[in-house]
Design a protein around this motif. Structure first.
Motif, short mmCIF file in Angstrom:
data_model
loop_
_atom_site.label_atom_id
_atom_site.label_comp_id
_atom_site.label_asym_id
_atom_site.label_seq_id
_atom_site.Cartn_x
_atom_site.Cartn_y
_atom_site.Cartn_z
N UNK A 164 0.83 -1.19 0.00
CA UNK A 164 0.00 0.00 0.00
C UNK A 164 0.87 1.25 0.00
N UNK A 165 0.48 2.25 -0.78
CA UNK A 165 1.24 3.50 -0.86
C UNK A 165 0.31 4.68 -0.64
N UNK A 166 0.85 5.73 -0.07
CA UNK A 166 0.12 6.98 0.06
C UNK A 166 0.57 7.92 -1.04
N UNK A 167 -0.35 8.73 -1.52
CA UNK A 167 -0.01 9.76 -2.51
C UNK A 167 -0.37 11.09 -1.87
N UNK A 168 0.62 11.74 -1.24
CA UNK A 168 0.34 12.96 -0.50
C UNK A 168 -0.48 12.62 0.73
N UNK A 169 -1.64 13.30 0.88
CA UNK A 169 -2.48 13.07 2.06
C UNK A 169 -3.54 12.01 1.80
N UNK A 170 -3.47 11.34 0.65
CA UNK A 170 -4.46 10.34 0.31
C UNK A 170 -3.80 9.01 -0.05
N UNK A 171 -4.54 7.93 0.14
CA UNK A 171 -4.08 6.64 -0.36
C UNK A 171 -4.30 6.62 -1.87
N UNK A 172 -3.69 5.67 -2.52
CA UNK A 172 -3.85 5.58 -3.98
C UNK A 172 -5.30 5.35 -4.36
N UNK A 173 -6.01 4.51 -3.60
CA UNK A 173 -7.39 4.22 -3.95
C UNK A 173 -8.28 5.45 -3.73
#
Length: 298
Positions: A179-188
């Protein structure tokens, strides 16, 4: 507008399979059932006796057939507004699912809805969204679109979300192993935000369908019962074929032929309703109209 006048546009999506011949019906690979319903979901008049299926035969057969069409995705019909159905979807994990036996010898499968790799995502009907009063109920007490149709629309929308998810992963040079975060959000979460315009367009598409169905003079019971024997016979035959025929002896799948027999609801919705702000307002207008008229399809 009568239902017959929109049948080619609306009903053809889930019912194209009905028109295929026996050989084509068996082309699609079978899978374990991937549609689950929470035991406290309110399905109104269609709910059967306690301990049995919550669906009448036509609906659970159609839902099982839909699950076969989407072998790598799961759908969870959970309790939402006023106990009515709420739809959630997830990418089915690539690994083998574990289960445990309880003291009563029941098999229990535990699913983490916030799993980093395969989170469960609400689509179309969720939260306090009471649109389920007008779309997404079972076909015995609802005109059009029914719950099976709405579930299929949700599956297609979920594919758009997963397409965006893998596009983001590819863009940052990652696989889906963690699982990865993209900034303040998860990828999903980021992917869900980026397909919001499609989700709203599909929701409007379903609402317009429900609105168009309101003036039909046939009763919901008549619509429900009209082709039940045909559906039951076709799906029972298909199920028996799957259970008794070796995979080696099944017809080869022609992917190009399958493409020509299906319509892309997300594409159609975006072509018909490209303006997201207009869609939001139209959904509110239709919902307000139905509320004032005391109309509840589900």
């Amino acid at each position: 507008m009568r239902i017959s006048s929109i049948s080619n546009q609306i009903n053809s999506f889930p019912n194209r399979i009905n028109k295929q011949n026996k050989t084509n019906c068996n082309n699609n690979p079978q899978s374990f059932k991937g549609i689950y319903i929470e035991d406290i979901v309110d399905l109104g008049k269609v709910a059967l006796t306690p301990g049995s299926s919550k669906f009448l035969p036509k609906d659970f057969l159609l839902l099982n057939e839909i699950a076969n069409e989407y072998p790598n995705q799961d759908c969870f019909i959970t309790k939402g507004y006023a106990g009515f159905p709420k739809l959630e979807f997830r990418e089915r994990p690539a690994e083998v699912q574990t289960f445990r036996k309880t003291l009563s010898k029941d098999y229990k499968i535990e699913i983490n809805p916030k799993d980093n790799n395969y989170p469960i995502v609400p689509l179309l009907l969720y939260g306090d969204n009471n649109l389920t009063r007008y779309i997404g109920m079972t076909s015995f007490i609802s005109l059009n679109p029914s719950l099976p149709y709405t579930v299929m629309a949700g599956y297609e929308l979920h594919k758009k979300l997963l397409e965006k998810k893998y596009e983001i992963l590819k863009g940052i040079g990652k696989t889906d192993e963690y699982g990865y975060d993209v900034g303040d959000k998860t990828i999903i979460e980021r992917a869900h935000k980026e397909i919001e315009d499609i989700e709203i367009a599909v929701t409007r598409y379903l609402m317009e369908s429900a609105y168009a169905a309101l003036t039909d003079k046939a009763s919901a019971q008549q619509i429900y019962a009209s082709n039940y024997p045909k559906v039951q016979s076709r799906l029972s035959e298909k199920r028996k074929f799957d259970l008794t025929t070796s995979i080696a002896n099944r017809p080869k799948i022609d992917l190009e032929e399958i493409k020509t027999k299906k319509m892309d609801i997300c594409k159609i919705a975006m072509e018909n309703y490209p303006d997201v702000n207009e869609n939001r307002e139209r959904i509110k207008t239709l919902k307000s109209y139905m509320e004032k008229k005391g109309i509840v399809l589900g």
